[in-house]
Design a protein around this motif. Structure first.
Motif, PDB file in Angstrom:
ATOM      1  N   ASP A 446       0.835  -1.201   0.000  1.00 16.40           N
ATOM      2  CA  ASP A 446       0.000   0.000   0.000  1.00 16.40           C
ATOM      3  C   ASP A 446       0.872   1.255   0.000  1.00 16.40           C
ATOM      4  OD1 ASP A 446      -2.707   1.258   0.281  1.00 16.40           O
ATOM      5  OD2 ASP A 446      -1.815   1.991   2.139  1.00 16.40           O
ATOM      6  N   ALA A 447       1.995   1.210   0.736  1.00 18.18           N
ATOM      7  CA  ALA A 447       2.910   2.347   0.746  1.00 18.18           C
ATOM      8  C   ALA A 447       3.500   2.592  -0.635  1.00 18.18           C
ATOM      9  CB  ALA A 447       4.024   2.112   1.768  1.00 18.18           C
ATOM     10  N   ALA A 448       3.858   1.494  -1.346  1.00 21.68           N
ATOM     11  CA  ALA A 448       4.404   1.646  -2.701  1.00 21.68           C
ATOM     12  C   ALA A 448       3.384   2.290  -3.615  1.00 21.68           C
ATOM     13  CB  ALA A 448       4.830   0.278  -3.232  1.00 21.68           C
ATOM     14  N   ARG A 449       2.114   1.883  -3.507  1.00 21.31           N
ATOM     15  CA  ARG A 449       1.077   2.496  -4.337  1.00 21.31           C
ATOM     16  C   ARG A 449       0.914   3.980  -4.021  1.00 21.31           C
ATOM     17  NH1 ARG A 449      -3.999   3.869  -4.474  1.00 21.31           N
ATOM     18  NH2 ARG A 449      -4.430   3.380  -2.307  1.00 21.31           N
ATOM     19  N   ARG A 450       0.957   4.289  -2.739  1.00 25.96           N
ATOM     20  CA  ARG A 450       0.845   5.691  -2.336  1.00 25.96           C
ATOM     21  C   ARG A 450       2.045   6.500  -2.837  1.00 25.96           C
ATOM     22  NH1 ARG A 450      -2.810   6.778   2.012  1.00 25.96           N
ATOM     23  NH2 ARG A 450      -3.874   4.900   2.759  1.00 25.96           N
ATOM     24  N   MET A 451       3.223   5.877  -2.810  1.00 23.67           N
ATOM     25  CA  MET A 451       4.414   6.556  -3.319  1.00 23.67           C
ATOM     26  C   MET A 451       4.278   6.877  -4.805  1.00 23.67           C
ATOM     27  SD  MET A 451       7.560   4.516  -1.511  1.00 23.67           S
ATOM     28  CE  MET A 451       8.155   4.956   0.116  1.00 23.67           C
ATOM     29  N   GLY A 473      12.197   3.997  -8.423  1.00 22.48           N
ATOM     30  CA  GLY A 473      12.296   2.551  -8.396  1.00 22.48           C
ATOM     31  C   GLY A 473      12.063   2.082  -6.968  1.00 22.48           C
ATOM     32  N   ILE A 474      11.211   1.061  -6.789  1.00 23.26           N
ATOM     33  CA  ILE A 474      10.851   0.570  -5.455  1.00 23.26           C
ATOM     34  C   ILE A 474      11.057  -0.933  -5.404  1.00 23.26           C
ATOM     35  CG2 ILE A 474       9.036   0.391  -3.709  1.00 23.26           C
ATOM     36  CD1 ILE A 474       7.654   2.759  -5.055  1.00 23.26           C
ATOM     37  N   GLY A 475      11.734  -1.393  -4.355  1.00 24.69           N
ATOM     38  CA  GLY A 475      11.909  -2.824  -4.132  1.00 24.69           C
ATOM     39  C   GLY A 475      11.398  -3.201  -2.750  1.00 24.69           C
ATOM     40  N   GLU A 513      16.740  -2.944 -14.454  1.00 23.35           N
ATOM     41  CA  GLU A 513      16.817  -4.001 -15.455  1.00 23.35           C
ATOM     42  C   GLU A 513      15.462  -4.251 -16.113  1.00 23.35           C
ATOM     43  OE1 GLU A 513      18.449  -7.526 -13.755  1.00 23.35           O
ATOM     44  OE2 GLU A 513      19.911  -6.418 -12.517  1.00 23.35           O
ATOM     45  N   PHE A 514      14.394  -4.179 -15.312  1.00 21.99           N
ATOM     46  CA  PHE A 514      13.057  -4.456 -15.839  1.00 21.99           C
ATOM     47  C   PHE A 514      12.391  -3.220 -16.449  1.00 21.99           C
ATOM     48  CE2 PHE A 514      13.521  -7.802 -12.559  1.00 21.99           C
ATOM     49  CZ  PHE A 514      13.291  -8.919 -13.351  1.00 21.99           C
ATOM     50  N   GLY A 515      12.992  -2.039 -16.271  1.00 22.84           N
ATOM     51  CA  GLY A 515      12.364  -0.821 -16.764  1.00 22.84           C
ATOM     52  C   GLY A 515      11.028  -0.575 -16.090  1.00 22.84           C
ATOM     53  N   ALA A 516      10.933  -0.925 -14.800  1.00 24.04           N
ATOM     54  CA  ALA A 516       9.668  -0.825 -14.073  1.00 24.04           C
ATOM     55  C   ALA A 516       9.875   0.019 -12.817  1.00 24.04           C
ATOM     56  CB  ALA A 516       9.159  -2.215 -13.705  1.00 24.04           C
ATOM     57  N   GLU A 517       8.756   0.370 -12.178  1.00 21.04           N
ATOM     58  CA  GLU A 517       8.819   1.168 -10.959  1.00 21.04           C
ATOM     59  C   GLU A 517       8.840   0.310  -9.697  1.00 21.04           C
ATOM     60  OE1 GLU A 517       6.746   5.439 -12.122  1.00 21.04           O
ATOM     61  OE2 GLU A 517       5.659   4.027 -10.847  1.00 21.04           O
ATOM     62  N   LEU A 518       8.362  -0.945  -9.813  1.00 15.86           N
ATOM     63  CA  LEU A 518       8.198  -1.738  -8.598  1.00 15.86           C
ATOM     64  C   LEU A 518       8.556  -3.197  -8.850  1.00 15.86           C
ATOM     65  CD1 LEU A 518       7.211  -2.058  -5.653  1.00 15.86           C
ATOM     66  CD2 LEU A 518       4.898  -2.306  -6.555  1.00 15.86           C
ATOM     67  N   VAL A 519       9.397  -3.746  -7.961  1.00 13.03           N
ATOM     68  CA  VAL A 519       9.732  -5.166  -7.983  1.00 13.03           C
ATOM     69  C   VAL A 519       9.591  -5.685  -6.552  1.00 13.03           C
ATOM     70  CG1 VAL A 519      11.519  -6.899  -8.380  1.00 13.03           C
ATOM     71  CG2 VAL A 519      11.328  -4.935  -9.918  1.00 13.03           C
ATOM     72  N   VAL A 520       8.803  -6.761  -6.396  1.00 11.83           N
ATOM     73  CA  VAL A 520       8.608  -7.349  -5.071  1.00 11.83           C
ATOM     74  C   VAL A 520       8.940  -8.826  -5.129  1.00 11.83           C
ATOM     75  CG1 VAL A 520       6.782  -5.676  -4.578  1.00 11.83           C
ATOM     76  CG2 VAL A 520       6.160  -7.964  -5.378  1.00 11.83           C
ATOM     77  N   SER A 521       9.436  -9.368  -4.038  1.00 12.34           N
ATOM     78  CA  SER A 521       9.748 -10.788  -3.984  1.00 12.34           C
ATOM     79  C   SER A 521       8.457 -11.598  -3.937  1.00 12.34           C
ATOM     80  CB  SER A 521      10.615 -11.095  -2.763  1.00 12.34           C
ATOM     81  OG  SER A 521       9.901 -10.832  -1.570  1.00 12.34           O
ATOM     82  N   GLU A 522       8.567 -12.879  -4.284  1.00 10.57           N
ATOM     83  CA  GLU A 522       7.388 -13.732  -4.337  1.00 10.57           C
ATOM     84  C   GLU A 522       6.749 -13.865  -2.944  1.00 10.57           C
ATOM     85  OE1 GLU A 522       6.391 -17.687  -6.829  1.00 10.57           O
ATOM     86  OE2 GLU A 522       7.952 -17.953  -5.301  1.00 10.57           O
ATOM     87  N   ALA A 560       3.976   1.791 -10.115  1.00  9.04           N
ATOM     88  CA  ALA A 560       3.749   1.520  -8.694  1.00  9.04           C
ATOM     89  C   ALA A 560       2.385   1.995  -8.230  1.00  9.04           C
ATOM     90  CB  ALA A 560       4.836   2.191  -7.850  1.00  9.04           C
ATOM     91  N   ALA A 561       1.773   2.943  -8.957  1.00  8.38           N
ATOM     92  CA  ALA A 561       0.519   3.544  -8.498  1.00  8.38           C
ATOM     93  C   ALA A 561      -0.709   2.713  -8.823  1.00  8.38           C
ATOM     94  CB  ALA A 561       0.354   4.937  -9.108  1.00  8.38           C
ATOM     95  N   MET A 562      -0.537   1.557  -9.483  1.00  9.90           N
ATOM     96  CA  MET A 562      -1.697   0.749  -9.848  1.00  9.90           C
ATOM     97  C   MET A 562      -2.327   0.110  -8.610  1.00  9.90           C
ATOM     98  SD  MET A 562       0.290  -2.575 -11.412  1.00  9.90           S
ATOM     99  CE  MET A 562      -1.233  -3.419 -11.768  1.00  9.90           C
ATOM    100  N   PRO A 563      -3.656  -0.143  -8.618  1.00  9.06           N
ATOM    101  CA  PRO A 563      -4.286  -0.812  -7.472  1.00  9.06           C
ATOM    102  C   PRO A 563      -3.653  -2.174  -7.259  1.00  9.06           C
ATOM    103  CG  PRO A 563      -5.940   0.120  -8.936  1.00  9.06           C
ATOM    104  CD  PRO A 563      -4.632   0.213  -9.664  1.00  9.06           C
ATOM    105  N   MET A 564      -3.374  -2.503  -5.973  1.00  8.54           N
ATOM    106  CA  MET A 564      -2.629  -3.722  -5.729  1.00  8.54           C
ATOM    107  C   MET A 564      -3.241  -4.656  -4.719  1.00  8.54           C
ATOM    108  SD  MET A 564       1.332  -2.575  -5.787  1.00  8.54           S
ATOM    109  CE  MET A 564       1.118  -1.078  -4.868  1.00  8.54           C
TER     110      MET A 564
END
Length: 576
Positions: A446-451, A473-475, A513-522, A560-564
């Motif tokens: 939720d914090a990542a989405r808010r960010m 970029g958020i991990g 590497e992924f050209g994305a804003e957010l990467v989270v572990s499984e 990162a702002a997408m609903p999650m």
């Protein structure tokens, strides 16, 4: 065990008697402050004041506290093994307390005692005429002793309340009240004195006052002189007895066997078996030892790890000490230095730095000693900001970073996380320290989405004025980490270290590497509810992180702002 029970009873009775006397002072000063309204308001307030403190329950409480509080304090100082290393606050409070009884005796005997024995009507008008008009020096001394007693009480209340978790929030209000009340009281006293001086010019008022005073005549002077002398002799006798007791205690201690206490830096101190606590011994040799509560066994900051032949001979903790040890989840061999008096040689290792702040003792949430928890860790970093800042004025760089930090910090706090630190243009935040990893992962997502949403709003505002767009970029990773107060002096902060922290930082780097804003572990995705099929827009992938031999399964989100994630019931609703 008997010594520990005495310490517990001593602390409780001393605190209770001190609070009774402090309550008396609050009402007394408040009654003085009514003089700002009128002399009649002071007289009306005195009716309530006397109804409380001159009733049988009030009398027993007040005079019991007057006797017990100084005797307990003096007895504690008499039986101390030494007087070295005591902070200036302790000496100040003792000296102020010793000044009160002899200074207050004459005032108490001239009011309460004269009223009870001689039937004198000790109204506010009588007190003000004596102290403000006839004998100004008596009035000056009476008000001085009230201020001394107030300052003495404020020190005691401060050292009692500062261990409470609500103290930091209430401290500004309490400090303001501690300054304002005596100021208003002195102004009210002066105003009442001026009113009495004006009223004394009216013969009718003066005649009515004398008629209602019930002045006993010359017997009042002889009564006052005799009782004053007896009071001073009693006080001197008590002080002499305590000093004699101090000498006898010291003589008894010399006959006991000696023990040696050893500290980590090799310093050693020889003392009498069972005579000094480890904390007192530390102070005696000047060893820096934490003790927020001053050695009352309430704060846990003086705790030490005990080794050596005398470790097994120590008596087990009493109920009060065990309660503190349970609160901090102390491991075997850890004891409170202020509560143990060794009877055989021991070695001690203090577990907290000497400058540990009071917040380290707040309830069970204190992790100052260190604890391993499975938590969610979030790292966020601005993309290309170093290159971007090279073309900006220093003022613009500082402005941009402060706006960015404000946005990220508010996002973390709104999601229920703990902002750990800012690292350059990066952010580290912790989630689930108290709630557990499942809630921590949901809050981190939720914090990542808010960010992401906050950064989009910030870009909309900055693009028009500065012509730029910030990228992030958020991990996020979840795993075991060591939580504790780390640092030195004023830089002590609750933080986390461990492999999980490093993994979260490297996942943030993997967003490039992924050209994305957010990467989270499984694991974060699983605990956060992203694998139930109700959250499209995520891409599964694997990534090999530096220092890891096996690839790590991750989920990647371009924005990162997408609903999650479904917002938990106890989590503040997010702004979509």
């Amino acid at each position: 065990m008997a010594g520990s029970r005495w310490e517990d009873v001593y602390s409780r009775v001393k605190l209770g008697s001190g609070l009774v006397l402090y309550s008396y002072l609050i009402l007394h000063l408040s009654n003085h402050a009514l003089g700002l309204i009128s002399l009649q308001a002071m007289e009306d307030g005195a009716v309530l004041f006397k109804a409380v403190w001159r009733s049988w329950p009030g009398t027993i409480l007040l005079y019991g506290a007057i006797v017990l509080h100084p005797l307990l304090a003096l007895s504690n100082w008499v039986r101390r093994g030494h007087y070295r290393g005591i902070p200036w606050q302790g000496w100040t409070q003792l000296l102020l307390g010793l000044c009160v009884p002899p200074l207050i005796a004459e005032h108490a005997l001239g009011t309460r005692a004269a009223h009870a024995v001689l039937g004198l009507n000790d109204s506010y008008a009588y007190v003000l005429i004596v102290q403000f008009v006839q004998e100004p020096l008596i009035g000056l001394r009476s008000n001085l002793v009230i201020l001394i007693a107030w300052f003495h009480g404020c020190i005691g209340v401060y050292y009692w309340l500062r261990l409470k978790p609500f103290f930091e929030r209430l401290w500004p209000f309490l400090f303001g009240a501690a300054l304002l009340l005596p100021m208003l009281a002195m102004l009210g006293y002066l105003s009442g004195g001026r009113q009495v001086m004006l009223l004394m010019r009216d013969p009718a008022w003066l005649a009515q006052f004398r008629a209602g005073l019930n002045w006993p005549g010359d017997v009042a002077y002889s009564f006052g002189t005799t009782v004053d002398m007896i009071a001073y002799q009693v006080m001197a006798g008590i002080l002499g007895c305590l000093l004699l007791a101090r000498g006898l205690i010291a003589l008894r201690h010399r006959r006991r066997a000696g023990v040696v206490i050893t500290w980590p830096d090799g310093r050693r101190f020889r003392t009498l078996a069972g005579s000094m606590s480890v904390l007192e011994a530390s102070r005696a040799i000047g060893y820096p030892h934490a003790s927020v509560c001053g050695g009352q066994g309430r704060c846990s900051t003086c705790r030490v790890r005990i080794t050596g032949p005398g470790a097994t001979s120590l008596p087990p903790p009493d109920t009060a000490e065990q309660k503190v040890l349970d609160r901090i989840m102390a491991s075997p061999g850890v004891r409170l230095a202020c509560q143990i008096r060794p009877r055989e040689d021991i070695s001690v290792m203090p577990l907290l730095p000497a400058g540990v702040p009071p917040k380290a003792v707040y309830g069970a949430a204190s992790h100052a000693q260190g604890a391993e928890r499975r938590i969610a860790i979030l790292f966020a970093d601005l993309r290309g900001f170093t290159k971007l800042s090279e073309s900006r004025l220093p003022y613009d760089v500082v402005f941009l970073l402060n706006q960015y930090f404000k946005t990220m910090g508010e996002a973390v706090e709104a999601a229920g996380g703990r902002l750990d630190k800012f690292i350059g243009d990066g952010v580290m935040a912790l989630f689930g320290i108290e709630e557990g990893p499942d809630a921590g992962c949901r809050r981190a997502l939720d914090a990542a989405r808010r960010m992401g949403a906050g950064l989009a709003q910030l870009n909309a505002a900055l693009e028009a004025d500065l012509g730029l767009r910030l990228k992030i970029g958020i991990g996020i990773h979840c795993g075991p980490a060591i939580i504790g107060e780390m640092g030195h002096g004023g830089a002590m902060n609750l933080t986390a270290i461990g492999d999980a922290v490093n993994t979260a930082s490297r996942l943030e780097s993997a967003t490039k590497e992924f050209g994305a804003e957010l990467v989270v572990s499984e694991e974060v995705a699983l605990r956060g509810g992203l694998l139930d099929g109700a959250h499209p827009g995520w891409t599964r992938a694997t990534v090999t992180l530096r220092g890891k031999s096996e690839p790590l399964a991750v989920l990647v989100a371009e924005q990162a702002a997408m609903p999650m994630v479904t917002t938990p019931l106890d989590m503040p609703a997010a702004d979509d």
